[in-house]
Design an enzyme around this catalytic site. Structure first.
Site, PDB file in Angstrom:
ATOM      1  N   LYS A  25      35.659  29.217  44.050  1.00  0.00           N
ATOM      2  CA  LYS A  25      34.347  28.937  44.447  1.00  0.00           C
ATOM      3  C   LYS A  25      33.166  29.175  43.439  1.00  0.00           C
ATOM      4  O   LYS A  25      33.454  29.700  42.692  1.00  0.00           O
ATOM      5  CB  LYS A  25      34.265  30.024  45.695  1.00  0.00           C
ATOM      6  CG  LYS A  25      35.122  29.755  46.935  1.00  0.00           C
ATOM      7  CD  LYS A  25      35.104  28.442  47.878  1.00  0.00           C
ATOM      8  CE  LYS A  25      36.169  28.638  48.942  1.00  0.00           C
ATOM      9  NZ  LYS A  25      37.478  28.381  48.572  1.00  0.00           N
ATOM     10  N   SER A  42      38.684  22.638  48.228  1.00  0.00           N
ATOM     11  CA  SER A  42      37.295  23.061  48.517  1.00  0.00           C
ATOM     12  C   SER A  42      36.245  22.990  47.249  1.00  0.00           C
ATOM     13  O   SER A  42      35.027  23.240  47.427  1.00  0.00           O
ATOM     14  CB  SER A  42      37.381  24.670  48.792  1.00  0.00           C
ATOM     15  OG  SER A  42      37.797  25.418  47.737  1.00  0.00           O
TER      16      SER A  42
END
Lengths: 224, 224
Positions: free
Chosen positions: A183, A147
């Site tokens: 993230k 990600s």
DNA sequence: CTTGACAATGGACACTTGTTCACCTAAACA
DNA sequence: TGTTTAGGTGAACAAGTGTCCATTGTCAAG
């Protein structure tokens, strides 16, 4: 005794289990303490009644080229790793180095009162050169998933995490649904913060129900 | 004397130049030899006529919390680096950590007989977790240019170099035209080796006139 | 001038530590 | 059966090494 072979072939001959135990203890001792054990400390560890039991093993380890020693000098071992060439010269001025634990798949909490099992190693990073600044309690995480590929962070990389409050745009290790993920932390003024994956195939911005930021990513370490 | 302050603030009080010299020598000695110096070795280095000159400095260093020692035990130093958080727990099956100099823009040679000025810092990398295997003599280089972006190595990254002969496909630090570059080493059997940039905008394969491989890249470290 | 921190000398002492000699046991081996 | 090798005991020694005492000198601060 043996004919003079032109050059030693086996850099590390096979060790007996006992010899391997001794070698391992020496290495771990050095790891824990930063200096090498004495003969008598090895003796004590293995409950030998005589220092000479240690001597015999050390001689064997030396003969098998697993270690080197400076005769007569205290606590001066050298472990011969298969590809460790002998040292030559000297570095001059060193900058500061931080020492951080490498955590495995932790899902909760800082490495504050973390069980030893949580730690799978240690990582030491030069502050100046890795842009690393925190004084304590930092740790490292191995990256799973893809990600963050647009931020050039890939699966298997190790990320150095500094526990602190994030600013807008920081890459953070955050706790969501009982799992730690990496993230980018987004926080515009007067808006609630959210997390964003750095991968165009993960276009969704994570809305947050309960967001716990464990820390801010400071550096990446990758094996080749 | 001094009122009892709630907690020590300065983790590392200022050192005199002499004390700094001693401290630096101890650190470098350990780097070179893998174990710590004895009092008399320090004495000899500084041409002291008495071991007690060393003792005085060591006491001062201890008082200023620059080092720790185990009283009465030979060659057992501990360097207190400013940002090193106090070790809380001991990793059990600890892997080994290597300590390598970070070289700046070196253009020639290994850090073999390199001038001290060549080193701009230190980097310590966990072997198991960074896939790093050689104990010493390795060094790190900061990446300039974008010729390796397809291998996910970017400008400013630090690459850990292990001096050894390369195999086909290894990423190597090579000396070409008096400058060190990072490229992939290609060597098919019965063909001369060449270097290849990992960037599709550098499609040319470098033909080699004089190729000196300084070492093989083992890990990447990047600041965030 | 005095005080205190810093730097160093010289000598002595005692513990730590590596080393050695003589001797023992058990298993593998030929 | 004798020999070798790995593993171990016990005691003793000498060198390596940390430590302490008494003393000297310099220099800046009070």
């Amino acid at each position: 005794m043996d004919t003079c072979s032109p050059k030693q072939v086996n850099t590390m001959k096979d060790l007996t289990t006992r010899q391997q135990e001794i070698l391992t203890f020496i290495e771990h001792y050095e790891w824990r303490n930063g200096y090498w054990p004495s003969i008598r400390e090895i003796q004590e560890k293995f409950n030998f009644k005589s220092t000479n039991a240690v001597m015999g093993h050390l001689r064997a380890l030396e003969r098998k080229e697993a270690i080197e020693r400076i005769p007569g000098q205290a606590r001066t071992f050298r472990i011969n790793r298969p590809d460790a060439p002998e040292m030559n010269e000297i570095p001059e001025d060193a900058t500061e180095v931080v020492d951080i634990p490498v955590m495995g798949d932790i899902a909760a909490g800082y490495p504050d009162r973390v069980e030893p099992a949580g730690e799978i190693g240690r990582l030491q990073v030069d502050i100046a050169n890795a842009g690393y600044s925190s004084r304590r309690r930092s740790f490292a995480l191995q990256v799973r998933g893809d990600s963050m590929v647009d931020a050039e962070i890939y699966e298997g990389d190790m990320v150095v995490i500094e526990p602190r409050d994030p600013y807008d745009g920081d890459i953070v290790a955050a706790l969501i649904d009982g799992e730690t993920t990496l993230k980018r932390y987004m926080k515009k003024s007067n808006e609630p913060p959210y997390l964003k994956a750095e991968n165009k195939f993960y276009p969704e911005l994570y809305p947050i129900n309960e967001l716990t930021v464990q820390g801010v990513a400071k550096a990446v370490v990758r094996s080749l």
